[in-house]
Design an enzyme around this catalytic site. Sequence first.
Site, mmCIF file in Angstrom:
data_model
loop_
_atom_site.group_PDB
_atom_site.id
_atom_site.type_symbol
_atom_site.label_atom_id
_atom_site.label_comp_id
_atom_site.label_asym_id
_atom_site.label_seq_id
_atom_site.Cartn_x
_atom_site.Cartn_y
_atom_site.Cartn_z
ATOM 1 N N HIS A 80 -17.281 105.948 48.335
ATOM 2 C CA HIS A 80 -17.795 107.292 48.579
ATOM 3 C C HIS A 80 -17.533 108.134 50.031
ATOM 4 O O HIS A 80 -17.547 107.214 50.891
ATOM 5 C CB HIS A 80 -19.103 107.519 48.172
ATOM 6 C CG HIS A 80 -19.871 109.059 48.466
ATOM 7 N ND1 HIS A 80 -19.241 110.033 47.979
ATOM 8 C CD2 HIS A 80 -20.807 109.280 49.349
ATOM 9 C CE1 HIS A 80 -19.964 111.072 48.280
ATOM 10 N NE2 HIS A 80 -20.903 110.578 49.155
ATOM 11 N N HIS A 96 -16.900 111.908 52.344
ATOM 12 C CA HIS A 96 -16.725 113.359 52.383
ATOM 13 C C HIS A 96 -15.475 113.794 52.895
ATOM 14 O O HIS A 96 -15.442 114.658 53.648
ATOM 15 C CB HIS A 96 -18.045 113.994 53.310
ATOM 16 C CG HIS A 96 -19.214 113.654 52.443
ATOM 17 N ND1 HIS A 96 -20.326 114.615 52.747
ATOM 18 C CD2 HIS A 96 -19.892 112.774 51.998
ATOM 19 C CE1 HIS A 96 -21.290 114.243 51.994
ATOM 20 N NE2 HIS A 96 -21.061 113.044 51.707
ATOM 21 N N ASP A 139 1.716 109.390 40.226
ATOM 22 C CA ASP A 139 2.112 107.926 40.444
ATOM 23 C C ASP A 139 0.493 107.103 40.541
ATOM 24 O O ASP A 139 0.737 105.909 40.148
ATOM 25 C CB ASP A 139 2.315 107.667 41.837
ATOM 26 C CG ASP A 139 4.262 108.189 41.904
ATOM 27 O OD1 ASP A 139 4.581 107.834 41.011
ATOM 28 O OD2 ASP A 139 4.574 108.524 42.896
ATOM 29 N N HIS A 165 -20.811 118.254 46.085
ATOM 30 C CA HIS A 165 -21.126 117.224 46.819
ATOM 31 C C HIS A 165 -19.586 116.532 47.482
ATOM 32 O O HIS A 165 -19.526 116.884 48.466
ATOM 33 C CB HIS A 165 -21.744 116.106 45.928
ATOM 34 C CG HIS A 165 -22.468 114.835 46.713
ATOM 35 N ND1 HIS A 165 -22.597 114.940 48.039
ATOM 36 C CD2 HIS A 165 -22.353 113.694 46.025
ATOM 37 C CE1 HIS A 165 -23.026 113.428 48.229
ATOM 38 N NE2 HIS A 165 -22.762 112.847 47.412
ATOM 39 N N TYR A 189 8.305 99.716 39.813
ATOM 40 C CA TYR A 189 8.205 100.211 41.220
ATOM 41 C C TYR A 189 7.660 99.010 42.037
ATOM 42 O O TYR A 189 6.998 97.887 41.608
ATOM 43 C CB TYR A 189 7.193 101.347 41.326
ATOM 44 C CG TYR A 189 6.774 101.758 42.783
ATOM 45 C CD1 TYR A 189 7.724 102.716 43.437
ATOM 46 C CD2 TYR A 189 5.881 100.950 43.764
ATOM 47 C CE1 TYR A 189 7.485 102.984 44.607
ATOM 48 C CE2 TYR A 189 5.719 101.345 44.945
ATOM 49 C CZ TYR A 189 6.449 102.328 45.561
ATOM 50 O OH TYR A 189 6.168 102.809 46.663
#
Lengths: 232, 232, 232, 232
Positions: free
Chosen positions: C94, C96, C119, C170, C228
């Site tokens: 998580h 910001h 991708d 958030h 790839y």
Amino acid sequence: MLEELKKRVYEANMLLPKYGLVTFTWGNVSEIDRESGIFAIKPSGVEYDKLTPEDMVLVDLNGNKVEGKYNPSSDTATHVELYKAFKDIGGVVHTHSSYATSWAQAGRSIPCYGTTHADYIYGEVPCVRCLTKDEIEDAYEENTGKLIVSEFNARNLDPVAVPAVLCKNHGPFAWGKDAHEAVHNAVVLEEVGKMAYRAETINPRIQPAPQELQDKHYYRKHGANAYYGQGK
Amino acid sequence: MLEELKKRVYEANMLLPKYGLVTFTWGNVSEIDRESGIFAIKPSGVEYDKLTPEDMVLVDLNGNKVEGKYNPSSDTATHVELYKAFKDIGGVVHTHSSYATSWAQAGRSIPCYGTTHADYIYGEVPCVRCLTKDEIEDAYEENTGKLIVSEFNARNLDPVAVPAVLCKNHGPFAWGKDAHEAVHNAVVLEEVGKMAYRAETINPRIQPAPQELQDKHYYRKHGANAYYGQGK
Amino acid sequence: MLEELKKRVYEANMLLPKYGLVTFTWGNVSEIDRESGIFAIKPSGVEYDKLTPEDMVLVDLNGNKVEGKYNPSSDTATHVELYKAFKDIGGVVHTHSSYATSWAQAGRSIPCYGTTHADYIYGEVPCVRCLTKDEIEDAYEENTGKLIVSEFNARNLDPVAVPAVLCKNHGPFAWGKDAHEAVHNAVVLEEVGKMAYRAETINPRIQPAPQELQDKHYYRKHGANAYYGQGK
Amino acid sequence: MLEELKKRVYEANMLLPKYGLVTFTWGNVSEIDRESGIFAIKPSGVEYDKLTPEDMVLVDLNGNKVEGKYNPSSDTATHVELYKAFKDIGGVVHTHSSYATSWAQAGRSIPCYGTTHADYIYGEVPCVRCLTKDEIEDAYEENTGKLIVSEFNARNLDPVAVPAVLCKNHGPFAWGKDAHEAVHNAVVLEEVGKMAYRAETINPRIQPAPQELQDKHYYRKHGANAYYGQGK
């Protein structure tokens, strides 16, 4: 073989993180030895801080690996097409640099709004269409190169004077006389993409720079009458 | 000759990459020795990380090279015109810094929206028109300087109070009492260009700062009643 | 116990400042040991430049601390819900980060405008609604996780193919097979949020990339036919 | 005297360039010793890379210099007013940080669009009007402080819960329990100004975060029931 070429291509690849043009492994640079028809290119998916000159992969113009322990960049077939069609270029670069890619996602060519652009790129940076479903499913990377070439032909563009292109919903390719100049042009492209983005916000009724100003700046740096820099 | 001058001009040029105002060689700084009428300026097209004080080129106010192994900046003739007309300035800088150049590409003067601007620049930063086709083809760089001067005269602007200008579709010039102050003003210009760009997005009906606030901040730092800093 | 796990989680947390995804302590990474059902997570509010591997807190899938001198991240209960519902993921992050959080504040999913996005993320990055007043006041962090899970189920999204989400007003959560890949996806998310932001400004009538192009790029890197990189 | 205070204020000032909040000398931090009623503040116009703890200037709440070889910041009188009226704050900072200043130039308060904002600032960051001509000409800096205080009173704002303000056409002030927290809040302000700028571009019909979400995040970090971090 071609140790000097691999070293130059390695150094040009390392300029991508230096100039902030790549995140992770999202970029690749190549340079061709026109005599042998072999080019050196970054291996696929190898991180920049682990790269060495020996890691560069040698590939011929049929797209076959000639030397190297790694697989070449997944975009190798696009490089092949550009080298085959654009005889006067010696280096190619692909990145997902932020502003250039945003223009590509938006599907718009970058107009020439000023001399920063005109100093290096003659006229707008063209944005070519998406590939069709068939073109994508059958030899995607090769068809990307073929599309760039056919669009340059259709628009009558000289790849030496217009050393960059945007692929819609994908990102930019740039090129030059060697790998170093290709990266240089990729930096220019990112800068002019950034300035054009901001200039359109500052003045939504903006027009391209007058043709005579574009000519002046382009020919101040290129061609027989160039006078920028220290001469030859 | 003029070793101290060359050293100062070298140092001022090196501030351009430090403050993020240049990509590659896209900028040049000069400073004049008013007694001799000779100024030192960056050589054309030489990379910043290879530059030395000895590389600075000495030029007189007729635009003739007086000393130096390199060609002077291709913008030298613009510097000449500014020094000839603006008697109270001692340093000049040209860059393609990103925000200032975007305003120039947009063809708009930068309004004074706040005290960051008013602390250094009295009123808007003017954007002067493109040169005409004739002006471009005949002595482009000299005519760029002449246009800036004639526009300052026509608008009755004092170059000491308005130490920067935008050339439409090209980029900014800034100046000051010496090379260092010229670069300082180029940094201010970039900052106020950035803030004005964002402020217009935040509030499309934005108005310039009240004149009395502009006056307060400008004269808090300049003139007989200035009280910012540590005095003389 | 689980020293290797704590070390990996520590290292993944330290990538957040390296990639510019966090200001102060605004982020946390965890990784789970599926055998024991215990995960390591950053302690709450501890600054990155003071963090050590030993500071990582061990927590079980009931949200109880198993080992550690610090309180675990205040978002621990969200991590628990994601690990319980998304059996194939091994790491959660998580942040910001600036662009992803701006999209979350705007309450919009990030459309797939190009191959940079395709991708790594199959289709748009979904933005889930705000929690209700009741959901906020009773077990806010746990309910955040439950909402993400129920929205993925309702939209029939595979969390392996869509390794990121935006929580309205958030910010983002991202995940992957381990902590390192989770952070990698958080970097991708920030980049695609930045490009999509700019692309919409460049072309307000922009459309998502064609589905066949999204498929091509996603499956070029993922699944049985991926080509790839350097293979397994 | 007050050597520890001067050291802390020096260190807090040095955080401004570290966090990218200042260009040149465009910022100042102070902290007050409430027992003696004396605060330490940065000297006016001294460059950050030449600053030392001994350079800090001591000033009393009448705005008189108590100790120091330099003139105090030209904004000292604003700091005085804030300390006199806001009894619970111990540190004050003024910057021209880019996004916060752009909002100030635009003359708009920053709405609370998300939890990044709500974690630190309760409700919008208010933008107070320009001073009148009379207020500017007579004791400008003092009147700036008085205006902030009277606007906080008129809007019934608690300066501890709303630790920042924008002065129209000028820039931000922020504060906290000490100099360090004041700077911390100035960094938060810049981040939320940046996110709000982008969020409004992404969604022009954006609304502030629901009040219950703002409350949850603010009180998760502040007050008797806070549970973020490691406790006291």
